[in-house]
Design an enzyme around this catalytic site. Structure first.
Site, PDB file in Angstrom:
ATOM      1  N   CYS A  32      -7.342  48.274 -14.719  1.00 17.55           N
ATOM      2  CA  CYS A  32      -6.360  47.474 -15.481  1.00 17.55           C
ATOM      3  C   CYS A  32      -6.436  46.002 -15.087  1.00 17.55           C
ATOM      4  O   CYS A  32      -5.396  45.328 -14.981  1.00 17.55           O
ATOM      5  CB  CYS A  32      -4.940  47.992 -15.290  1.00 17.55           C
ATOM      6  SG  CYS A  32      -4.715  49.651 -15.909  1.00 17.55           S
ATOM      7  N   GLN A  85       1.347  46.704  -4.997  1.00 15.62           N
ATOM      8  CA  GLN A  85       0.449  47.150  -3.934  1.00 15.62           C
ATOM      9  C   GLN A  85       0.895  46.642  -2.562  1.00 15.62           C
ATOM     10  O   GLN A  85       0.353  47.070  -1.548  1.00 15.62           O
ATOM     11  CB  GLN A  85      -0.995  46.678  -4.219  1.00 15.62           C
ATOM     12  CG  GLN A  85      -1.559  47.203  -5.517  1.00 15.62           C
ATOM     13  CD  GLN A  85      -1.708  48.727  -5.524  1.00 15.62           C
ATOM     14  OE1 GLN A  85      -1.640  49.387  -4.490  1.00 15.62           O
ATOM     15  NE2 GLN A  85      -1.897  49.287  -6.701  1.00 15.62           N
ATOM     16  N   HIS A 122      -3.180  42.297 -12.574  1.00 13.45           N
ATOM     17  CA  HIS A 122      -3.153  43.559 -13.325  1.00 13.45           C
ATOM     18  C   HIS A 122      -2.704  43.225 -14.748  1.00 13.45           C
ATOM     19  O   HIS A 122      -1.944  42.275 -14.960  1.00 13.45           O
ATOM     20  CB  HIS A 122      -2.131  44.472 -12.635  1.00 13.45           C
ATOM     21  CG  HIS A 122      -2.095  45.885 -13.125  1.00 13.45           C
ATOM     22  ND1 HIS A 122      -1.485  46.248 -14.295  1.00 13.45           N
ATOM     23  CD2 HIS A 122      -2.584  47.029 -12.590  1.00 13.45           C
ATOM     24  CE1 HIS A 122      -1.592  47.568 -14.447  1.00 13.45           C
ATOM     25  NE2 HIS A 122      -2.256  48.058 -13.423  1.00 13.45           N
ATOM     26  N   ASP A 161       4.360  40.269  -8.246  1.00 14.34           N
ATOM     27  CA  ASP A 161       4.078  41.666  -8.547  1.00 14.34           C
ATOM     28  C   ASP A 161       3.758  42.348  -7.215  1.00 14.34           C
ATOM     29  O   ASP A 161       2.666  42.183  -6.670  1.00 14.34           O
ATOM     30  CB  ASP A 161       2.898  41.728  -9.525  1.00 14.34           C
ATOM     31  CG  ASP A 161       2.402  43.153  -9.738  1.00 14.34           C
ATOM     32  OD1 ASP A 161       2.941  44.082  -9.120  1.00 14.34           O
ATOM     33  OD2 ASP A 161       1.455  43.317 -10.537  1.00 14.34           O
ATOM     34  N   LYS A 170       3.858  54.335  -6.246  1.00 18.37           N
ATOM     35  CA  LYS A 170       2.823  53.820  -5.336  1.00 18.37           C
ATOM     36  C   LYS A 170       3.347  53.754  -3.901  1.00 18.37           C
ATOM     37  O   LYS A 170       2.624  53.417  -2.981  1.00 18.37           O
ATOM     38  CB  LYS A 170       2.370  52.433  -5.803  1.00 18.37           C
ATOM     39  CG  LYS A 170       1.683  52.488  -7.173  1.00 18.37           C
ATOM     40  CD  LYS A 170       1.204  51.145  -7.591  1.00 18.37           C
ATOM     41  CE  LYS A 170       0.827  51.109  -9.062  1.00 18.37           C
ATOM     42  NZ  LYS A 170      -0.455  51.760  -9.339  1.00 18.37           N
TER      43      LYS A 170
HETATM   44  C1  LIG Z   1      -0.860  45.214  -8.892  1.00 25.29           C
HETATM   45  C2  LIG Z   1      -0.257  46.128  -9.907  1.00 25.29           C
HETATM   46  N1  LIG Z   1       0.629  45.658 -10.778  1.00 25.29           N
HETATM   47  C3  LIG Z   1       1.216  46.434 -11.698  1.00 25.29           C
HETATM   48  C4  LIG Z   1       0.909  47.774 -11.805  1.00 25.29           C
HETATM   49  C5  LIG Z   1       1.594  48.582 -12.822  1.00 25.29           C
HETATM   50  O1  LIG Z   1       2.390  49.573 -12.238  1.00 25.29           O
HETATM   51  P1  LIG Z   1       3.102  50.703 -13.115  1.00 25.29           P
HETATM   52  O2  LIG Z   1       2.017  51.288 -13.983  1.00 25.29           O
HETATM   53  O3  LIG Z   1       3.607  51.673 -12.116  1.00 25.29           O
HETATM   54  O4  LIG Z   1       4.168  50.044 -13.900  1.00 25.29           O
HETATM   55  C6  LIG Z   1      -0.025  48.315 -10.927  1.00 25.29           C
HETATM   56  C7  LIG Z   1      -0.432  49.732 -11.052  1.00 25.29           C
HETATM   57  O5  LIG Z   1      -1.592  50.050 -11.021  1.00 25.29           O
HETATM   58  C8  LIG Z   1      -0.617  47.481  -9.951  1.00 25.29           C
HETATM   59  O6  LIG Z   1      -1.502  47.954  -9.073  1.00 25.29           O
END
Ligand SMILES: Cc1ncc(COP(=O)(O)O)c(C=O)c1O
Length: 410
Positions: free
Chosen positions: A368, A208, A128, A205, A231
């Site tokens: 993203c 998910q 991401h 990270d 999430k």
């Molecule tokens: C794998 C992953 N990393 C990071 C993020 C970023 O999360 P946040 O926008 O809640 O900080 C997301 C959100 O879509 C994600 O799916």
């Protein structure tokens, strides 16, 4: 099979707990297949949040009156809940605005302190943007280099390739636990072994993964783990960074202000110990209590059952999509909760719009993850993602909507 039958019954039971999924005035059911973007909230989380904002509201850490002391206890209990959820210690949990802020915090504190020109960071193709751009900002500041780990043919992070790439110049490996586009799952312990073998730290990270897979920081052996509450059936505006205590203790403060200090004079300021050192200003009090309620709810459902349910739905959707000869499927067969695909001759946005008319909400776009789109050779994908309230009827509605889209586009 029995397990799946039990699962289906459980899911029917929990669906009613989510007011965001209720059909309005007898209108057709809404099929929410965008949980990877953000999850709907169970009533227990809504109630906890409303009570924290109303009946129980007061500031934390400062008040001498009873209400504030109670709120402080509830806020710090929320930190304990997060620690238990992750299998870590409560003094290893930093509340952040979300996963994005947590990764930026690591980059701008641990990264700036420990990395220098010539050092290297390894990320993967499927990250991401939140796990790419903070490292690029760090590169601009320090001159570190960023390497990119390729994927296996079916879309998992290729750990054999990672092993070949890693050298003692690598100080950090930053990988997603579950891909937000492909649903592929990282073997965290394996990644940790590879990183540690060259003296690098591992940041995972977990955005998910946290809603779908049981976590245990001790077993996983990562050095940093981040996730976002929204999430995980919790509120927006809060997430957490878990970092091993010895690492957190060595990290310099990030933002300055109230709450993060020990003693302030105009000449010199000393700082509070971690994790308070990283939580400047009035914290997300209501959100932390909502997050704890979400974790309680999810743990009551059971993380093992959550994973089984999400694997079942991803496999079932892949099977249905696989029967069509006009669909390209992305990601591995054993993905969890998230399925990306393309319908021949139809832009994902058009598909998403027609599905919306059918009461089916999917995500269409780059998610993203533009470097991953480049790798897949597409500008965007259609993505269906599941939650614990999802069931086979959502898949049926999606397949019906795809069939209608085919008829419209020919
Ligand atoms: C794998 C992953 N990393 C990071 C993020 C970023 O999360 P946040 O926008 O809640 O900080 C997301 C959100 O879509 C994600 O799916």
């Amino acid at each position: 099979m029995n397990d799946l039958v039990r699962e289906a019954g459980d899911v029917l039971a929990v669906k009613g707990e989510f007011p965001g999924l209720a059909s309005v005035d007898g209108a057709a059911d809404w099929h929410y297949l965008d949980t990877a973007a953000t999850a709907q909230k169970p009533q227990a989380v809504i109630d906890a949040t409303v009570n924290a904002l109303g009946r129980d509201y007061a500031t934390v850490h400062r008040g001498v009156y009873a209400r504030s002391a109670e709120m402080t206890l509830a806020f710090e209990a929320a930190r304990r809940t997060v620690a238990e959820f992750l299998g870590g210690r409560e003094d290893e949990i930093v509340f952040t605005r979300g996963a994005t802020e947590a990764i930026n915090l690591v980059a701008q504190t641990w990264g700036v302190q420990n990395l220098k020109a010539g050092d290297r960071i390894l990320v993967s193709v499927l990250e991401h943007h939140s796990n790419i751009v903070p490292w690029q900002l760090l590169r601009d500041r320090t001159g570190v280099e960023i390497d990119v780990c390729p994927l296996t043919a079916d879309g998992s992070i290729d750990l054999e390739a990672a092993e070949r790439i890693l050298t003692p110049a690598h100080k950090l490996v930053a990988f997603a636990h579950v891909s937000n586009v492909l649903g592929s799952v990282l073997h965290v312990e394996h990644a940790a072994r590879l990183a540690h073998a060259v003296g690098a730290k591992l940041l995972v990270d977990g955005c998910q993964a946290a809603p779908r897979i049981a976590l245990d920081m001790k077993a996983m052996q990562a050095d940093f783990y981040v996730f976002s509450a929204h999430k995980l059936y919790g509120p927006t505006g809060i997430g957490a960074l878990w970092a091993r205590k010895d690492i957190l203790d060595g990290m310099p403060p990030w933002q300055g202000g109230g709450s993060m200090i020990d003693r302030v004079t105009f000449e010199k300021t000393t700082y509070a110990p971690a994790p308070q050192r990283f939580e400047a200003g009035t914290p997300m009090i209501v959100e932390a209590i909502g997050l704890a309620a979400a974790i309680d709810w999810l743990r009551a459902f059971g993380l093992d059952r959550a994973e089984a349910h999400e694997r079942h739905l991803a496999a079932k959707l892949r099977e249905e999509l696989g029967k069509r000869n006009d669909v390209t499927l992305f990601g591995p067969a054993d993905s969890v909760g998230i399925v990306s695909f393309a319908l021949d001759g139809v832009h994902p946005h058009d598909l998403g719009t027609i599905l919306d008319e059918e009461g089916v909400a999917i995500r269409a776009g780059h998610h993203c993850a533009q470097p991953l789109m480049d790798h897949l050779g597409v500008p965007a994908t259609a993505r269906a993602s599941f939650g614990l309230y999802s069931d086979d009827s959502d898949i049926e509605a999606l397949m019906k909507g795809i069939e209608r889209t085919r008829r419209i586009f020919g």
